[in-house]
Design an enzyme around this catalytic site. Structure first.
Site, PDB file in Angstrom:
ATOM      1  N   SER A 182      20.677  33.493 -24.693  1.00 10.49           N
ATOM      2  CA  SER A 182      21.923  32.799 -24.372  1.00 10.49           C
ATOM      3  C   SER A 182      22.705  32.329 -25.591  1.00 10.49           C
ATOM      4  O   SER A 182      23.900  32.082 -25.497  1.00 10.49           O
ATOM      5  CB  SER A 182      21.635  31.612 -23.456  1.00 10.49           C
ATOM      6  OG  SER A 182      20.671  30.761 -24.020  1.00 10.49           O
ATOM      7  N   HIS A 210      22.260  36.046 -18.147  1.00  9.36           N
ATOM      8  CA  HIS A 210      23.450  36.514 -18.873  1.00  9.36           C
ATOM      9  C   HIS A 210      23.632  38.023 -18.782  1.00  9.36           C
ATOM     10  O   HIS A 210      24.504  38.576 -19.445  1.00  9.36           O
ATOM     11  CB  HIS A 210      23.367  36.087 -20.339  1.00  9.36           C
ATOM     12  CG  HIS A 210      23.377  34.610 -20.501  1.00  9.36           C
ATOM     13  ND1 HIS A 210      24.533  33.867 -20.521  1.00  9.36           N
ATOM     14  CD2 HIS A 210      22.354  33.720 -20.587  1.00  9.36           C
ATOM     15  CE1 HIS A 210      24.234  32.582 -20.638  1.00  9.36           C
ATOM     16  NE2 HIS A 210      22.913  32.464 -20.684  1.00  9.36           N
ATOM     17  N   LYS A 241      27.135  32.178 -13.723  1.00 13.35           N
ATOM     18  CA  LYS A 241      27.801  32.925 -14.793  1.00 13.35           C
ATOM     19  C   LYS A 241      28.651  34.018 -14.138  1.00 13.35           C
ATOM     20  O   LYS A 241      29.671  33.681 -13.545  1.00 13.35           O
ATOM     21  CB  LYS A 241      26.737  33.398 -15.773  1.00 13.35           C
ATOM     22  CG  LYS A 241      25.935  32.147 -16.252  1.00 13.35           C
ATOM     23  CD  LYS A 241      24.836  32.419 -17.180  1.00 13.35           C
ATOM     24  CE  LYS A 241      23.870  31.278 -17.383  1.00 13.35           C
ATOM     25  NZ  LYS A 241      24.338  29.908 -17.438  1.00 13.35           N
TER      26      LYS A 241
HETATM   27  C1  LIG Z   1      18.884  32.224 -19.826  1.00 11.20           C
HETATM   28  C2  LIG Z   1      19.244  31.143 -18.862  1.00 11.20           C
HETATM   29  N1  LIG Z   1      18.442  30.915 -17.812  1.00 11.20           N
HETATM   30  C3  LIG Z   1      18.720  29.944 -16.914  1.00 11.20           C
HETATM   31  C4  LIG Z   1      19.826  29.145 -17.047  1.00 11.20           C
HETATM   32  C5  LIG Z   1      20.074  28.031 -16.068  1.00 11.20           C
HETATM   33  O1  LIG Z   1      21.060  28.396 -15.176  1.00 11.20           O
HETATM   34  P1  LIG Z   1      21.957  27.336 -14.382  1.00 11.20           P
HETATM   35  O2  LIG Z   1      22.914  26.758 -15.366  1.00 11.20           O
HETATM   36  O3  LIG Z   1      22.588  28.178 -13.350  1.00 11.20           O
HETATM   37  O4  LIG Z   1      21.039  26.300 -13.823  1.00 11.20           O
HETATM   38  C6  LIG Z   1      20.689  29.357 -18.110  1.00 11.20           C
HETATM   39  C7  LIG Z   1      21.898  28.499 -18.244  1.00 11.20           C
HETATM   40  O5  LIG Z   1      22.567  28.408 -19.173  1.00 11.20           O
HETATM   41  C8  LIG Z   1      20.393  30.371 -19.041  1.00 11.20           C
HETATM   42  O6  LIG Z   1      21.183  30.585 -20.099  1.00 11.20           O
END
Ligand SMILES: Cc1ncc(COP(=O)(O)O)c(C=O)c1O
Length: 393
Positions: A182, A210, A241
């Protein structure tokens, strides 16, 4: 020491505020997808995960409104008890088919998806192996499980193999990686991870937060990108996203899904996503499936920005996706550059320790299918001018 002493002693945020450099919790007054209004000023948004640019699509807004009318504003309970709608089940089936898995399970956020899944799977006799750059919710999910947690250096499959080969054979083993990281925007080397999982009889989870909508011929994510869907046991994703809403899910075989449906605490003890969000995701999924030109546009924009930033002289690291970090180094300088960009109408996200190692602060930028050439040219011109002003390029 009193339990609240840490709060009294915490001055980092106040110090930044006093210096006029606190960048977080910006108050957005209006949002139009690629542009937002803050304090009466227009900013081009290059700090969002709205890769497909679907948050303001009229078809999605219509679907959300219809679901509000039909089901109300919330479900007032967990899916386990009173909060399970027919559209939750429909969404699970459609998501499973989209990512190429037998069954799906929808959670209330992406964060809870990893907490619930990893926490329920990693028991006392198990070991879970994490890339050091795995998202915080993967690290936290592993802490919730009762097994051992081992970490390997980012994308260092040799170190992972060393850890796997030194683990007792009778222990259950689970490898968890992000499909796309991320902060760096780089793509996990899934061929290497699937080979190691097979060799050491380990389970493999890939977090496609992502990658959904972005990678693979149909946008089904990292496993599809590498042609390895059958080799990945569990694909996890979020709706926050490309899918323009909030919530998360896993795709896996029916046994794994049924176990988690009945054992994942983050699912059972938390209310389900509201009807309007479910309807948003269903419609977003339909658009992603039927309008591949959006993904093409996203990649055109991404390549324009990667090429443009590199030719100006910025270091953007090993990114291979619409997440394009601009490496700055020192934390203070990163905040200063962030502020000038912000004042000039460009919204970026400063990323500083502990999210990245000391001395590796950067501005995380990310692009959408709906950014116009005019917006991106404005961003490039502004970045070049400010980059020169601070001696970064
Ligand atoms: C790789 C990854 N997994 C999980 C999440 C968590 O997702 P959410 O913001 O929908 O709770 C994120 C959020 O930025 C992320 O970048």
């Amino acid at each position: 020491m009193h339990v609240f002493a840490k709060c009294e002693n915490f001055t980092a945020a106040a110090d930044l505020r006093a210096a006029g450099l606190y960048p977080y919790f910006q108050r957005i007054e209006a949002s139009h997808d690629t542009e937002v209004m803050i304090d009466g000023h227009r900013k081009v948004m290059i700090g969002s995960n709205n890769y497909m640019g679907l948050t303001h699509d009229p078809r999605i807004l219509e679907a959300a409104k219809a679901a509000l009318d039909k089901y109300g504003s919330g479900n007032t309970g967990s899916r386990f008890l009173n909060g399970n709608l027919d559209i939750h089940d429909q969404l699970e089936d459609e998501l499973a088919a989209f990512v190429g898995k037998e069954a799906g399970l929808v959670f209330s956020t992406g964060y809870q998806t990893n907490l619930g899944t990893i926490g329920a799977l990693v028991g006392r006799g198990d070991t879970v192996y994490l890339d050091k750059f795995d998202h915080a919710c993967i690290q936290d999910g592993a802490r919730l499980g009762f097994g051992d947690v081992q970490r390997f250096r980012h994308e260092d499959q040799d170190q992972l193999e060393h850890l796997l080969s030194s683990t007792r054979e009778d222990r259950g083993k689970l490898i968890v990686v992000d499909g796309v990281y991320s902060m760096e925007g780089d793509i996990a080397d899934l061929p290497a991870f699937t080979a190691l999982a097979k060799k050491y009889d380990a389970g493999l989870i890939v977090d496609d937060a992502h990658s959904l909508g972005v990678l693979g011929p149909t946008g089904a994510g990292t496993a599809e990108h590498f042609g390895l869907t059958d080799e990945v046991d569990i694909i996890t994703g979020t709706f926050s996203k490309s899918l323009a809403s909030i919530g998360g899910f896993i795709g896996a075989n029916a046994e794994i899904v049924d176990y988690l449906r009945n054992n994942a605490r983050a699912l059972i003890f938390s209310a389900s996503i509201p009807p309007a969000s479910v309807a948003t995701v269903l419609k977003a999924l339909e658009i992603i499936r039927t309008e591949p030109e959006r993904r093409e546009r996203l990649w055109t924009n991404t390549h324009k920005m990667m090429d443009g930033l590199r030719s100006i002289g910025f270091d953007i690291g090993p990114t291979g996706t619409p997440i394009v970090p601009i490496k700055i180094g020192p934390m203070n300088k990163t905040f200063q550059i962030w502020k000038v960009l912000f004042e000039e109408g460009v919204f970026t996200n400063p990323v500083v320790p502990p999210a990245v190692p000391e001395g590796s602060s950067c501005l995380r930028t990310s692009y959408m299918a709906t950014h116009t050439d005019d917006q991106l040219d404005f961003v490039l011109e502004t970045l070049e001018r400010v980059g020169k002003q601070f001696g970064v390029v």
